[in-house]
Write an enzyme that holds these catalytic residues in place. Structure first.
Site: not given
Ligand code: PLP
Length: 384
Positions: A72, A152, A200, A202, A326
């Protein structure tokens, strides 16, 4: 092992068994480089093509509109940077919101240092952004509207369809960071007026370090990374074959189970919300009650520290987050809670619980009971 109750699906999800199965051969015997012309390479190339079909189907895109990335964060960086780089017309204004993920916000901050102009639209007290507020920010040199699909931290869903309509009306491209939504709720990029979409693996039961960017046909962006001709020349670097294979499998699993899982998780979510509200006085639900991700519960409790609550729950084998994963290491409060105007005395006492399809009632009963005990205990300590 002690029991473990995992309620942090917004941070990451467990790879589905089918995902791991699908990945293994590409991590061992089938290790060819997809760009190589011999069979060992070509089978890896076919694996990527197959995954591209599966992932495209998940969001109603054509295979040719998908570009695999490292996740992401990369997809978000790509869109924001590419929209401003090498512009002949000198336009440099971006509209986004104040509650985006840091993959967007920190990239915008960097771009501002480099001369970009960014407008941050603020949400209402439930975390919803108003399309009219976005419209008010549109300028002559606006090159992009970037609004997340779902938040998120508090799970609030944005009026994506209306934003897509607005963007189309003004002829401005529309990007959405849909990392929290893809695989969890049905998304059809074609009917939503989305130009670019980040996701993303995961976050939807795929592997970490793998994601994609959807680019509507005719809206291909210049590459972020320079190098080889992978991904039709737009994303250089040898492909993460195993990761992509796993993401394809994750997309297939999500498609197959989405409608059922969505309903199950939503019921569990509402059960947890009701349970917490009736068991614990001074509990404040953050985000919109209906327009929220099916798996997101976010509460603030007055008179205690969320970090302490998190540690106590961890000792019970319960994994929750005190906001965004994060942000866990940063001292600053949540920019999202600040943006929705959550009262100061509540903000520090925030826990986010994000459910999965495997979460049971029995687990939630245990969580409510433990939560209640710890909240009362922490409040007493504070008042002592
Ligand atoms: C987790 C997340 C990201 C980052 O994604 P990664 O694959 O971990 O780099 C970006 N935006 C949102 C809304 C997220 O929840």
């Amino acid at each position: 092992m002690e029991r473990q109750i995992y309620l942090d699906h917004a941070a990451t999800t467990q790879p589905a068994p089918e995902v791991v199965q699908q990945m293994l051969p590409w991590l061992s015997g089938r290790y060819g480089n997809p760009s190589a012309r011999y069979q060992l390479g070509q089978e890896a190339d076919r694996c990527i093509a197959g995954a591209r079909k599966q992932v495209a189907a998940l969001i109603g895109a054509d295979e040719g509109e998908l570009y695999f990335t490292s996740g992401g964060t990369e997809s978000d960086n790509w869109v924001l940077r590419a929209c401003l780089s090498d512009r002949q017309d000198g336009k440099r204004h971006i509209i986004t919101t104040g509650i985006e993920h840091h993959a967007i916000l920190n990239t915008c901050a960097r771009l501002e240092k480099e001369g970009a102009k960014v407008s941050y639209v603020m949400p209402d007290s439930e975390g919803r952004v108003d399309v009219r507020d976005i419209e008010r920010e549109i300028q002559e040199d606006t090159v992009l509207i970037s609004v997340m699909y779902a938040n998120n931290e508090i799970g609030t869903l944005q009026p994506v369809r209306e934003i897509g309509l607005l963007a189309a009306e003004y002829g401005i491209p529309f990007h959405t960071d849909a990392v929290q939504a893809v695989g969890h709720i049905p998304i059809d990029v074609k009917t939503l007026g989305i130009t670019w979409l980040s996701a993303s693996a995961h976050k939807f039961h795929g592997p970490k370090g793998c994601g994609f960017l959807y680019m509507r046909k005719g809206y291909e962006l210049p590459s972020l990374l320079c190098g080889g001709a992978q991904e039709r020349g737009l994303r250089a670097g040898t492909e993460n074959v195993a990761g992509i294979a796993g993401m394809g499998a994750a997309a297939r699993v999500c498609m197959a189970h989405m409608s059922g899982d969505q309903e199950t998780v939503r019921r569990q979510r509402d059960y947890l919300i009701r349970g917490v509200e009736s068991a614990i006085p001074g509990a404040r639900l953050n985000g919109h009650r209906r327009m929220r991700l099916p798996n997101n519960v976010n509460f603030s409790f007055s008179g205690l520290e969320g970090a302490a609550l998190l540690l106590l729950l961890d000792q019970d084998g319960i994994c929750v987050s005190s906001g965004a994963a994060c942000n866990a290491s940063s001292e600053k409060g949540s920019h999202v809670l600040t943006a929705i105007g959550a009262p100061e005395e509540y903000q520090r006492g925030t826990v986010r619980m994000t459910l999965g399809p495997e979460t049971t009632r029995e687990e939630l009963d245990y969580v409510i009971e433990r939560l209640k005990e710890h909240v009362f205990q922490l409040r007493e300590m504070k008042n002592a």
